[in-house]
Design a protein around this motif. Structure first.
Motif, short mmCIF file in Angstrom:
data_model
loop_
_atom_site.label_atom_id
_atom_site.label_comp_id
_atom_site.label_asym_id
_atom_site.label_seq_id
_atom_site.Cartn_x
_atom_site.Cartn_y
_atom_site.Cartn_z
N SER A 640 0.83 -1.21 0.00
CA SER A 640 0.00 0.00 0.00
C SER A 640 0.85 1.25 0.00
O SER A 640 0.38 2.31 -0.33
N GLY A 641 2.11 1.12 0.40
CA GLY A 641 2.96 2.29 0.50
C GLY A 641 2.95 2.87 1.90
O GLY A 641 3.75 3.73 2.22
N SER A 642 2.05 2.40 2.77
CA SER A 642 1.99 2.93 4.12
C SER A 642 2.92 2.14 5.03
O SER A 642 2.82 0.91 5.13
N ILE A 643 3.81 2.86 5.68
CA ILE A 643 4.80 2.18 6.53
C ILE A 643 4.11 1.52 7.72
O ILE A 643 4.54 0.48 8.21
N HIS A 644 2.99 2.12 8.13
CA HIS A 644 2.28 1.55 9.28
C HIS A 644 1.72 0.17 8.96
O HIS A 644 1.78 -0.74 9.77
N TYR A 649 1.95 -5.79 9.30
CA TYR A 649 2.15 -7.17 8.83
C TYR A 649 3.11 -7.89 9.77
O TYR A 649 2.90 -9.04 10.15
N ILE A 650 4.18 -7.17 10.16
CA ILE A 650 5.19 -7.79 11.02
C ILE A 650 4.58 -8.16 12.37
O ILE A 650 4.76 -9.27 12.86
N LEU A 651 3.82 -7.21 12.94
CA LEU A 651 3.24 -7.44 14.27
C LEU A 651 2.30 -8.64 14.23
O LEU A 651 2.37 -9.53 15.08
N ILE A 652 1.43 -8.67 13.20
CA ILE A 652 0.46 -9.76 13.13
C ILE A 652 1.18 -11.10 12.96
O ILE A 652 0.85 -12.09 13.62
N THR A 653 2.21 -11.10 12.10
CA THR A 653 2.97 -12.33 11.91
C THR A 653 3.59 -12.79 13.23
O THR A 653 3.52 -13.97 13.58
N ARG B 149 1.27 8.42 13.85
CA ARG B 149 1.52 9.00 12.54
C ARG B 149 2.88 9.66 12.40
O ARG B 149 3.49 9.61 11.36
N SER B 150 3.34 10.31 13.46
CA SER B 150 4.53 11.16 13.25
C SER B 150 5.81 10.34 13.29
O SER B 150 5.87 9.25 13.86
N ALA B 151 6.83 10.89 12.67
CA ALA B 151 8.09 10.16 12.55
C ALA B 151 8.78 10.00 13.88
O ALA B 151 9.43 9.00 14.14
N ILE B 152 8.62 10.99 14.76
CA ILE B 152 9.35 10.89 16.04
C ILE B 152 8.77 9.79 16.90
O ILE B 152 9.49 9.11 17.65
N ASP B 214 2.34 9.46 6.78
CA ASP B 214 1.34 9.14 5.75
C ASP B 214 1.71 9.76 4.40
O ASP B 214 1.33 9.26 3.35
N GLN B 215 2.47 10.86 4.48
CA GLN B 215 2.85 11.53 3.24
C GLN B 215 3.71 10.61 2.37
O GLN B 215 3.77 10.77 1.16
N LEU B 216 4.41 9.67 3.01
CA LEU B 216 5.33 8.82 2.27
C LEU B 216 4.61 7.84 1.36
O LEU B 216 5.20 7.23 0.49
N THR B 217 3.30 7.67 1.58
CA THR B 217 2.53 6.74 0.75
C THR B 217 2.62 7.11 -0.73
O THR B 217 2.58 6.27 -1.60
#
Lengths: 662, 221
Positions: A640-644, A649-653, B149-152, B214-217
């Motif tokens: 998705s491009g979202s780092i979260h 995925y890692i946490l669930i795994t 959300r934030s990087a910190i 989120d901007q990185l998406t």
């Protein structure tokens, strides 16, 4: 002897460094170094041909990573082939790269490319071979994408992709060999290869054909050739087409013929069939091609097919115990390898001169160049005549040998050989005929007639180094054609070691005696006879017709007041009969679009488009790529491009593992 | 001192303190409070190592304890605070989930860890209890990284995870050789410095207030 090897390597490395240092100035110096290096390697190759296998260099770092370079007669032959083309290309490049951007990098890559090809041919164990092979592939990839102005990125991608697919098969092949023989070293593998189970041998055979065949360009794995060769600078395409695809042939010879030895008969039959299909389809696509470099690339595909016909025949005959005939067929294959390197190198160099001075690759935009570039035209003509296998040029001798060995297959016991070989001969005859048609077009359209566009009117003859580079190869075409006996004697040790018997080729002074097939060939005699007939004809015409007078008149213009160059016979028109006859093979897409002022008599305009999409792309590669794309699209949903989400995925795994693993 | 430690279950208390500081982040919204929580977490970690060092007299554990205190307890919080100051407006950490939901999920994570590590784990170190806590801290750190959300916040989540990993390694092995620990600490400093640089860059490039990840998406190909 080995000092020539070291000297050559040092010269090539010096050439590589020099071209980086002198980047835009005095580039000729670097190419003089590389051409001298090529001479050293040529001598080295000739010496290797007449000596028992020698160990050249072995650098041992760790037990697994050991670099071993060893030379024998087979590598000697291929070193000779590489050196001949490299020498002329180096000289040609002095003129060709003048005024080119980044030519220092080009020279550097060229030197490394050549060194890597020598390294492949001289490799003594698996690791060395793979590293050299990959170096060769990667450097040639960079050379393909060198010309940033053109659409070379796509060509480079296709080339890189095909190369990688090929190398996967090669790596697996070597792993299998290592697993079953327990040796990394080619000599050890060869000694132990006799005990391999038949199934394993068959797998290795198939993988070798696919892996090395991708590099050599057998149909249907040839798709990168017509993309990559036109994209690369012409001196590079000359090397790639003339030499690099031969390294693929070397791989097949080394693994299948040298290491595996005499196999079941169907191996040879399979190679004959592959060779026949490759040569016919290659030349068919070459015939309808309008881009001169693509045309030559397809033509390389054809010639690889002819080489494989020779090698396949040799294998069939060896399986039937006819070792002497097998040696003759192997001679045909190797001779054609050498010849193709020489004349395809020449053709690509002269095509490069054309493109260099007309700035177009489209044949339809050239025309009348014989007046502006007479020497280039002459060299291109010699290359065309050689590739069409006309007498007293080199292509003739090797194709004649291939015919002879194919036809001698009737002496084999088995029925398949008796059937396959004449069919292969028929395919060869067919592709030979088409080659003539193809090169009548390739020579006639750009050089004869009137200039078809402004590209052709502004053309200038190439500079001296370029002409010298072409002249050397053109001379070789003639020499190899007139003195086949001496040439075959030179590389017959390689034939002997491949055919497995000590075989002295029965040839006298310029005459080839094939006692087993009851056929002799003396190109020199043919040459003398032809000249005599020609002289006699001229004399007769003079005697009968008396003195002739030349008078100049306008061409008949069918009543149209002025003729324009656009009304000349075009390349497309020239090959239209083939496109019609072989419609089922080409599957052309024709569109005739007529706009009427008043139906049906008053036409305003007709537009006509005719396009040929190669069937392999349409029916083989496109479905594969579509399949891969559809899978990729499904997998892409995860990305998705979202780092979260990725962290999620890692946490669930981790949680699932904690819950169900422990 | 040893008897006194055993009698009062000091080590268990300290490790529970580590867990609680990790959980407490879920209910904090001020980024400076997060840094304080991390500071306390690191102090407790250093204290735990010190107690173990007292119990099993090994000199390199004292070194490890001091090193942890100096790097994680003093240097990193100081550095993080300076980053926060540079970012000026960033005071509140935006989250995807409400505080109560975050706490509930953290509780579920801890429960899962306790259930699944409850049996069949052979612990060579001083306490299987500490191992469970360390794994829980790792997962909570990861959970924080996911939901903020934030990087910190991402950096702090990573730092909590690192503390957890350190604790897990420590509970299983009685501490690694000093040279390894030194390397780990150096690594951590580098990570934080690089991420700090990245964060400032993200903030400048996307000109958002909070270096919003989120901007990185949009960078996806």
């Amino acid at each position: 002897m080995i000092s020539f090897f070291y000297l050559g390597i040092i010269l090539f490395l010096a050439g590589a460094i020099a071209s980086l240092i002198f980047n835009q100035r005095a580039n000729g110096f670097a190419y003089i170094l590389t051409s001298t290096g090529a001479v050293c390697f040529a001598i080295f190759g000739v010496l290797l041909l007449s000596s028992p296998p020698v160990s050249i260099l072995s650098i041992s770092t760790t037990p697994i990573l050991e670099f071993v370079f060893r030379g024998d007669t087979i590598s000697g032959f291929f070193i000779l082939v590489i050196s001949v083309v490299t020498f002329s290309v180096s000289i040609y490049s002095i003129g060709y790269t003048k005024g080119m951007a980044n030519k220092g990098i080009l020279g550097f890559l060229l030197s490394i490319f050549i060194i890597s090809m020598y390294a492949v041919v001289l490799s003594g164990n698996i690791i060395t071979f793979l590293i050299s092979w990959e170096t060769m592939s990667i450097v040639s990839y960079f050379l393909v994408v060198f010309d940033t102005q053109e659409k070379s990125a796509k060509a480079g991608f296709i080339y890189g992709l095909m190369t990688h697919v090929g190398v996967v098969f090669i790596i697996v092949l070597f792993l299998i060999l290592y697993k079953y023989t327990g040796h990394m070293d080619f000599a050890g593998i060869k000694a132990a290869a006799g005990n391999l189970p038949d199934a394993v041998k068959t797998i290795i055979f198939i993988f070798a054909i696919i892996g090395f065949g991708t590099k050599a360009g057998i149909v249907p794995l040839h798709t990168w050739l017509p993309e990559a060769h036109p994209a690369a600078p012409s001196n590079i395409s000359s090397l790639m087409s003339g030499v690099m695809i031969k390294v693929g042939i070397y791989g097949i010879l080394r693994i299948v013929v040298d290491i595996l030895g005499v196999g079941p008969e169907w191996w040879g039959t399979a190679i004959i069939i592959i060779g026949a299909v490759t040569s016919v389809l290659g030349i068919m696509y070459a015939t309808v091609e309008r881009d001169i470099k693509r045309l030559l690339a397809y033509c390389s595909v054809e010639n690889i097919g002819i080489i494989l016909l020779g090698i396949g025949t040799s294998m069939v005959l060896a399986s039937n115990g006819l070792y002497k005939l097998s040696a003759i067929a192997m001679t045909a294959g190797l001779y054609h390898t050498l010849n193709h390197a020489v004349y395809k190198g020449l053709l690509f160099l002269s095509a490069g001169s054309l493109v260099h001075s007309t700035h177009t690759k489209n044949l339809e935009e050239m025309g009348g160049l014989i007046k502006l570039m007479p020497y280039t035209a002459f060299f291109f003509l010699i290359g065309s005549v050689s590739i069409c296998a006309l007498p007293f040029f080199n292509g003739f001798v090797s194709e004649w040998l291939t015919y002879q060995s194919l036809l001698s297959n009737f002496q084999a016991m088995s029925a398949t050989a008796k059937v396959a070989a004449p069919l292969g001969g028929a395919a060869l005859a067919f592709s030979g005929a088409l080659a003539v048609a193809c090169f009548v077009k390739a020579f006639g359209i750009p050089f004869l007639g009137l200039p078809r566009s402004h590209h052709a009117t502004g053309a200038k003859e190439s500079s001296l180094p370029m002409l010298v580079g072409m002249a050397i190869l053109a001379l070789l075409c003639l020499v190899l054609g007139i003195f086949p006996g001496h040439t075959i004697k030179l590389f017959s040790p390689a034939v002997s070691s491949l055919a497995g018997i000590e075989y002295v080729f029965p040839s006298g002074k310029g005459v080839i005696h094939l006692s087993k097939t009851a056929a002799d060939l003396s190109p020199l005699a043919i040459l003398v006879a032809m000249i005599a007939i020609f002289m006699a004809a001229v004399v007769l015409i003079r005697i009968i017709g008396g003195k002739s007078k030349t008078s100049y008149r306008d061409s008949w213009d069918c009543g149209i007041s002025s003729l324009t160059p656009r009304m000349q016979y075009t390349a497309t028109a020239h090959t239209n009969p083939f496109r019609r006859i072989f419609e089922k093979v080409y599957l052309p897409i024709r569109n005739v679009n007529s706009i009427y002022i008043l139906k049906p008599l008053f036409l305003k305009s007709i537009s006509y488009t005719n396009e040929i999409v190669p069937s392999f792309d349409k029916y083989l590669y496109n479905p594969i790529t579509d399949f891969i794309y559809s899978i990729s699209r499904k997998v892409k949903l995860l990305q998705s491009g979202s780092i979260h989400l990725y962290l999620g995925y890692i946490l669930i795994t981790l949680l699932l593992l904690l819950l169900f693993w422990f | 001192m040893k008897d006194w430690m055993d009698l009062l279950y000091v080590m268990d208390f300290v490790s529970i303190g580590i867990l609680i500081t990790a959980i407490s982040i879920n209910s904090l919204s001020q980024i400076e409070a997060w840094i304080k929580a991390y500071m306390i977490n690191s102090w407790l970690l250093s204290l735990l190592i010190f107690f173990v060092a007292v119990k099993n007299p090994e000199h390199h554990l004292y070194v490890a304890s001091t090193l942890t205190f100096a790097s994680k307890g003093v240097l990193l919080p100081f550095f993080l605070k300076s980053i926060v100051k540079q970012m000026k407006k960033v005071q509140v950490v935006e989250t995807y989930l409400s505080t109560s939901l975050s706490l509930i999920i953290s509780g579920i994570i801890i429960a899962i860890v306790y259930v699944s590590l409850g049996k069949g784990i052979f612990v060579t170190g001083f306490s299987s209890f500490v191992l469970k806590i360390s794994v829980a801290v790792i997962l909570i750190g990861l959970f924080i990284m996911i939901t903020r959300r934030s990087a910190i916040a991402q950096i702090l989540g990573l730092l909590f995870m690192e503390n957890g990993v350190f604790l897990a390694g420590f509970s299983l092995t009685f501490g690694m050789p000093s040279i390894v620990e030194l390397g780990v600490v150096f690594d951590l400093l580098m990570i934080v410095i690089i991420m700090g640089v990245f964060m400032v860059q993200i903030k400048q490039k996307f000109s958002s207030d909070a270096a919003d990840m989120d901007q990185l998406t949009n960078l996806k190909g």
